[in-house]
Design an enzyme around this catalytic site. Sequence first.
Site, PDB file in Angstrom:
ATOM      1  CE  LYS A 260      -3.883  -1.886   2.677  1.00  0.00           C
ATOM      2  NZ  LYS A 260      -4.947  -1.652   1.684  1.00  0.00           N
ATOM      3  NE  ARG A 334     -10.848  -9.814  -1.894  1.00  0.00           N
ATOM      4  CZ  ARG A 334     -11.156  -8.906  -2.814  1.00  0.00           C
ATOM      5  NH1 ARG A 334     -11.481  -9.286  -4.055  1.00  0.00           N
ATOM      6  NH2 ARG A 334     -11.171  -7.624  -2.521  1.00  0.00           N
TER       7      ARG A 334
HETATM    8  N1  BES Z   1      -8.013  -3.756   4.422  1.00  0.00           N
HETATM    9  C1  BES Z   1      -8.221  -3.371   3.076  1.00  0.00           C
HETATM   10  C2  BES Z   1      -9.534  -2.640   2.851  1.00  0.00           C
HETATM   11  C3  BES Z   1      -9.701  -1.292   3.539  1.00  0.00           C
HETATM   12  C4  BES Z   1      -9.556  -0.153   2.829  1.00  0.00           C
HETATM   13  C5  BES Z   1     -10.077  -1.207   4.861  1.00  0.00           C
HETATM   14  C6  BES Z   1      -9.748   1.079   3.425  1.00  0.00           C
HETATM   15  C7  BES Z   1     -10.258   0.004   5.464  1.00  0.00           C
HETATM   16  C8  BES Z   1     -10.104   1.155   4.745  1.00  0.00           C
HETATM   17  C9  BES Z   1      -8.230  -4.596   2.160  1.00  0.00           C
HETATM   18  O1  BES Z   1      -7.471  -5.666   2.574  1.00  0.00           O
HETATM   19  C10 BES Z   1      -7.707  -4.134   0.848  1.00  0.00           C
HETATM   20  O2  BES Z   1      -6.576  -3.767   0.793  1.00  0.00           O
HETATM   21  N2  BES Z   1      -8.553  -4.171  -0.176  1.00  0.00           N
HETATM   22  C11 BES Z   1      -8.191  -3.740  -1.475  1.00  0.00           C
HETATM   23  C12 BES Z   1      -8.717  -4.758  -2.457  1.00  0.00           C
HETATM   24  C13 BES Z   1      -8.166  -4.579  -3.857  1.00  0.00           C
HETATM   25  C14 BES Z   1      -6.704  -4.946  -3.886  1.00  0.00           C
HETATM   26  C15 BES Z   1      -8.952  -5.441  -4.798  1.00  0.00           C
HETATM   27  C16 BES Z   1      -8.817  -2.388  -1.726  1.00  0.00           C
HETATM   28  O3  BES Z   1      -9.931  -2.150  -1.272  1.00  0.00           O
HETATM   29  O4  BES Z   1      -8.166  -1.564  -2.349  1.00  0.00           O
HETATM   30 ZN    ZN Z   2      -5.421  -5.524   1.917  1.00  0.00          ZN
END
Ligand code: BES
Ligand code: ZN
Length: 480
Positions: A260, A334
Amino acid sequence: MRIVTESKPLEQIEAGTLIVPVFEGQKESRFGAAPLAEAGEVAGKPLEFTLLHNPTGVAAARVLLAGAGKPEKFDSAEFRKLVAAAVRYLKGKSVKSAAAALAGAYAGDDFASAAVEGALLGNYEPDRYQTGNDKKSLESFTVAGGSPTLERAAARGRILAEAQNFARDLANEPANLLTPVKMGEAARQMAAEFGLECEILDRDRMAQLRMGSLLGVAQGSAEPPVLIVIRYRPQAGGNSAHLGLVGKGVTFDSGGISIKPADGMEKMKYDMSGGAAMIGAMRAIGQLKPAIPVSAFIPCVENMPGSRAQRPGDIVTAMSGKTIEVINTDAEGRLILADALAYARQLGCTHLVDAATLTGAIVVALGHLNAGLFSNNDAMRDRVLNAARAEGERMWAMPLDDDYKDYLKSAFADLANVGGRWGGAVTAAYFLKEFAEETPWVHLDIAGTAYLDDAKPYMAKGPTGLPVRTLVRLATDWQA
Ligand code: BES
Ligand code: ZN
Ligand code: ZN
């Protein structure tokens, strides 16, 4: 905080400050407030507060006139917020005790519970690691009313709010202090305190169970993963439904190799909020003793880009036998939930609810006000929506049509772990549906509602503890 119940009329309550709702369009004339109401200074606008010193006609030293908005919109959820905001206002002024008297349109037991919950939730601060001695909090809260079941309603409110605050504390723990193993220890301690069974599966046990999807996420971190299982069994066990609560327990989500951006990454300590909510819900369930068995499953991992980390393109085999191509290692929630859902089914859960900070896309869709709700079963969806409505925790039903499956196609495995640019919250939910299979199931995407980036008048910045109350009500309202 001490919670007191009383049957005294409002005039005789001796607490430091009496919180009195004032409605729009109803001029308050008690306590010597008539001139203020006439001048428009006290108009009953939502969350408008006016503190009266030496009020007339009451034993309390102060009256806080608390704007409650339009009377036709006032329900127990509004009352909970109002009391919470009042408590936050008062503790800022170093007030130590407060009371609310139930009356008229807000006299029912749901209002009594809501008042106690509001007081405890508003009093909460995520300040465990601040060492100063200038912390301000309310020491006692009194709820007064005439209902013969007031005591019971207040006790329920206390159990619910303490469970919610417990979840908030857990979610707020930084990832260096709350590793997956530590989260297991916290669950074990809670379970021992409230008479619940607790089992912690380690990496070897999960490998035996062939949880390849969960273990693939864990392998990038030096912190070992755990799968927490907490069980509640009712006294009279029968041939009943068995509710399974599955919560995402990513103690830190760096994204893994699909790392990230740095900005805001500290918030990924909250990525175990779904798991914290399940542990919190079990804490209340252990005390409120619903008629059906309830088991919680919390897969806990740290998602890190260590040298053993899984790579984009890796193919893992989940416990259910399905193969998954990991296109993006940041879609890890997931992957761990897939195996936890399968395990919950294997252990006999007949109905499932999961909660997870799963996607940024749900925040794009719904903002920070509603959790996204997805289901494979209309009756189960309605059970959860009804419980959420009763508890004032907003959720919005999202679609999950069969053809969303096409988004998750992989050329090399049974499915991919991401579905491309569009409909990200739906494709994430669809991925989970593949592992809930035929079991009636609800998925709650709480990425937008699990924590506040800024304080609200009624709640501190940080974890919200949602959806603990909905989960508890779902279990306690279930007819065995
Ligand atoms: N933990 C994150 C989702 C999240 C985003 C939680 C903002 C709280 C605030 C999750 O594991 C994630 O990174 N999801 C990705 C999925 C994508 C790679 C398909 C996302 O939402 O960008
Ligand atoms: Zn994630
Ligand atoms: Zn995550």
